[in-house]
Scaffold this motif. Structure first.
Motif, short mmCIF file in Angstrom:
data_model
loop_
_atom_site.label_atom_id
_atom_site.label_comp_id
_atom_site.label_asym_id
_atom_site.label_seq_id
_atom_site.Cartn_x
_atom_site.Cartn_y
_atom_site.Cartn_z
N ILE A 186 -19.44 -6.00 57.36
CA ILE A 186 -19.55 -7.13 56.37
C ILE A 186 -19.90 -6.82 54.84
O ILE A 186 -20.92 -5.87 54.84
CB ILE A 186 -20.64 -8.23 56.71
N TYR A 187 -19.28 -7.32 54.02
CA TYR A 187 -19.51 -6.84 52.63
C TYR A 187 -19.37 -8.00 51.55
O TYR A 187 -18.40 -8.76 51.84
CB TYR A 187 -18.89 -5.56 52.12
N THR A 188 -20.15 -7.59 50.52
CA THR A 188 -19.54 -8.52 49.10
C THR A 188 -19.98 -7.45 47.94
O THR A 188 -20.70 -6.73 48.08
CB THR A 188 -20.44 -9.69 49.06
N THR A 189 -18.95 -7.75 47.03
CA THR A 189 -19.29 -6.88 45.64
C THR A 189 -18.83 -7.99 44.67
O THR A 189 -17.58 -8.42 44.79
CB THR A 189 -18.44 -5.65 45.57
N HIS A 190 -19.65 -7.95 43.61
CA HIS A 190 -19.41 -9.04 42.63
C HIS A 190 -19.69 -8.62 41.22
O HIS A 190 -21.04 -8.57 40.76
CB HIS A 190 -19.94 -10.42 42.80
N PRO A 191 -18.99 -8.39 40.25
CA PRO A 191 -19.01 -8.00 38.83
C PRO A 191 -19.53 -9.28 38.29
O PRO A 191 -18.50 -10.21 38.27
CB PRO A 191 -18.03 -7.30 38.44
N THR A 192 -20.67 -9.65 37.66
CA THR A 192 -21.02 -10.89 37.23
C THR A 192 -20.17 -10.99 35.61
O THR A 192 -19.79 -9.94 35.03
CB THR A 192 -22.50 -10.76 36.71
N LYS A 193 -20.07 -12.10 35.42
CA LYS A 193 -19.21 -12.70 34.24
C LYS A 193 -19.93 -12.24 32.96
O LYS A 193 -19.46 -11.73 31.92
CB LYS A 193 -19.16 -14.16 34.32
N ASP A 194 -21.19 -12.58 32.91
CA ASP A 194 -22.01 -12.02 31.76
C ASP A 194 -22.59 -10.76 31.69
O ASP A 194 -22.96 -10.13 32.74
CB ASP A 194 -23.25 -13.22 31.97
N THR A 241 -29.02 -22.48 42.60
CA THR A 241 -28.74 -23.17 41.19
C THR A 241 -29.47 -22.00 40.11
O THR A 241 -28.97 -22.28 39.23
CB THR A 241 -29.35 -24.42 40.92
N ASP A 242 -30.03 -21.13 40.44
CA ASP A 242 -30.84 -20.35 39.44
C ASP A 242 -30.19 -18.78 39.55
O ASP A 242 -30.80 -17.90 38.94
CB ASP A 242 -32.50 -20.10 39.56
N TRP A 243 -29.30 -18.47 40.40
CA TRP A 243 -28.70 -17.28 40.60
C TRP A 243 -28.10 -16.88 39.26
O TRP A 243 -27.61 -17.58 38.57
CB TRP A 243 -27.51 -17.28 41.56
N TYR A 244 -28.29 -15.74 38.78
CA TYR A 244 -27.72 -14.97 37.55
C TYR A 244 -26.20 -15.15 37.57
O TYR A 244 -25.57 -15.04 38.31
CB TYR A 244 -27.98 -13.49 37.63
N SER A 245 -25.98 -15.55 36.17
CA SER A 245 -24.52 -15.66 35.78
C SER A 245 -23.73 -16.52 37.06
O SER A 245 -23.92 -17.75 37.22
CB SER A 245 -24.06 -14.38 35.57
N ASP A 246 -22.58 -15.99 37.23
CA ASP A 246 -21.51 -16.70 38.11
C ASP A 246 -21.80 -16.02 39.65
O ASP A 246 -20.83 -15.82 40.32
CB ASP A 246 -20.26 -16.41 37.69
N LEU A 247 -22.98 -15.62 39.83
CA LEU A 247 -23.20 -14.84 41.18
C LEU A 247 -22.86 -16.10 42.52
O LEU A 247 -22.41 -15.56 43.51
CB LEU A 247 -24.56 -14.31 41.52
N ARG A 248 -22.84 -17.04 42.08
CA ARG A 248 -22.83 -18.32 43.39
C ARG A 248 -21.14 -18.23 43.66
O ARG A 248 -20.80 -18.61 44.63
CB ARG A 248 -23.17 -19.54 42.81
N SER A 249 -20.20 -17.51 42.76
CA SER A 249 -18.86 -17.85 43.27
C SER A 249 -18.53 -16.14 44.03
O SER A 249 -17.09 -15.93 44.16
CB SER A 249 -18.22 -17.70 41.84
N LEU A 250 -19.71 -15.52 44.28
CA LEU A 250 -19.14 -14.11 44.99
C LEU A 250 -18.42 -14.43 46.41
O LEU A 250 -18.75 -15.60 46.85
CB LEU A 250 -20.37 -13.41 45.40
N GLU A 251 -17.73 -13.69 46.99
CA GLU A 251 -17.20 -13.72 48.03
C GLU A 251 -17.55 -12.68 49.23
O GLU A 251 -18.03 -11.59 48.95
CB GLU A 251 -15.53 -13.44 47.81
N VAL A 252 -17.39 -13.00 50.22
CA VAL A 252 -17.91 -12.24 51.54
C VAL A 252 -16.77 -12.00 52.58
O VAL A 252 -16.13 -12.94 52.74
CB VAL A 252 -19.31 -12.85 52.38
#
Length: 236
Positions: free
Chosen positions: A104-112, A58-69
């Motif tokens: 296995i990988y994930t890459t996510h540019p944050t919204k903010d 719940t404290d992850w920065y910006s929209d990181l919780r929506s990342l995809e793996v």
């Protein structure tokens, strides 16, 4: 909080609405070896590994919780994992159906943005199934790689840094252990940082880089980009 250049951690100050927040890192954890037909667990963490600070989801920065793996198979096909929020991390699993090296990988540019900087969090790791050397090929420009094996105390571990498949020389790789130890290593002409592992447990390595770039992201102008790329491995 310690500032980290973290694969899962180049740690930088993010200016958000007039307040400063420490930037952490994302890192993946999974066993380096798996068996065909048996479920393989994957976890996604966010925080500061070297200080054992794991952020609640719940404290992850910006929209990181929506990342995809994603999992890339040895035949180069790809599957997207379904993630379950466990409070301190995201959990998923997959079942290998063929021998070879999975990625296995994930890459996510944050919204903010952080001030005028666009941030991207990336992590990857390899998993060996059986003895086949057929290997998944990365879909990422930058890669931080460690062999898919279980290491022992006292081993020398080669951490590879490449861009578009070519070695990247003279760059810093930050290595961290769960004991609170960390050290920065430099890649050689082959893009390899050779590190000594002195303790048992999980290690996280990271390469962070920034570039001047301009554009608009979710309606906000930016003038630089930053990416932190991590990988993890275990030592017995």
């Amino acid at each position: 909080m310690k500032s980290l250049s973290y694969v899962l951690l180049v740690f930088v100050a993010l200016i958000l609405g007039g307040r400063t927040a420490e930037a952490h890192a994302i890192w993946l954890e999974s066993s380096a070896q798996a068996s065909k037909g048996q479920a393989q667990e994957v976890r996604v963490y966010y925080g500061e590994y070297v200080t054992a600070e794991l952020e609640k989801t719940t404290d992850w920065y910006s929209d990181l919780r929506s990342l995809e793996v994603f999992v890339v198979k040895p035949d180069q096909s790809q599957i997207k994992l379904t993630l379950e929020d466990k409070g301190d991390y995201l959990l998923s699993s997959y079942t290998p159906e063929e021998d070879g090296v999975y990625l296995i990988y994930t890459t996510h540019p944050t919204k903010d943005l952080g001030g005028k900087t666009r941030y991207e969090f990336t992590s990857q790791l390899a998993v060996q199934v059986g003895k086949s050397t057929a290997a998944a090929q990365s879909k990422l420009p930058y890669e931080v790689k460690v062999a898919a094996k279980a290491f022992k105390k006292g081993d020398k571990v080669a951490i590879s840094l490449t861009k578009d498949g070519k070695p990247v020389q003279g760059q810093d790789i930050l290595l961290m252990s769960a004991s609170g130890w960390s050290k920065t290593y430099k890649t050689d002409a082959q893009g390899i940082a050779t590190v000594d592992v002195l303790w048992s447990g999980k290690y996280v390595a990271e390469f962070g880089h920034s570039e001047e770039a301009s554009g608009t992201w979710h309606g906000a102008a930016y003038s630089a980009t930053w990416q932190g790329i991590t990988t993890s491995f275990s030592v017995k």
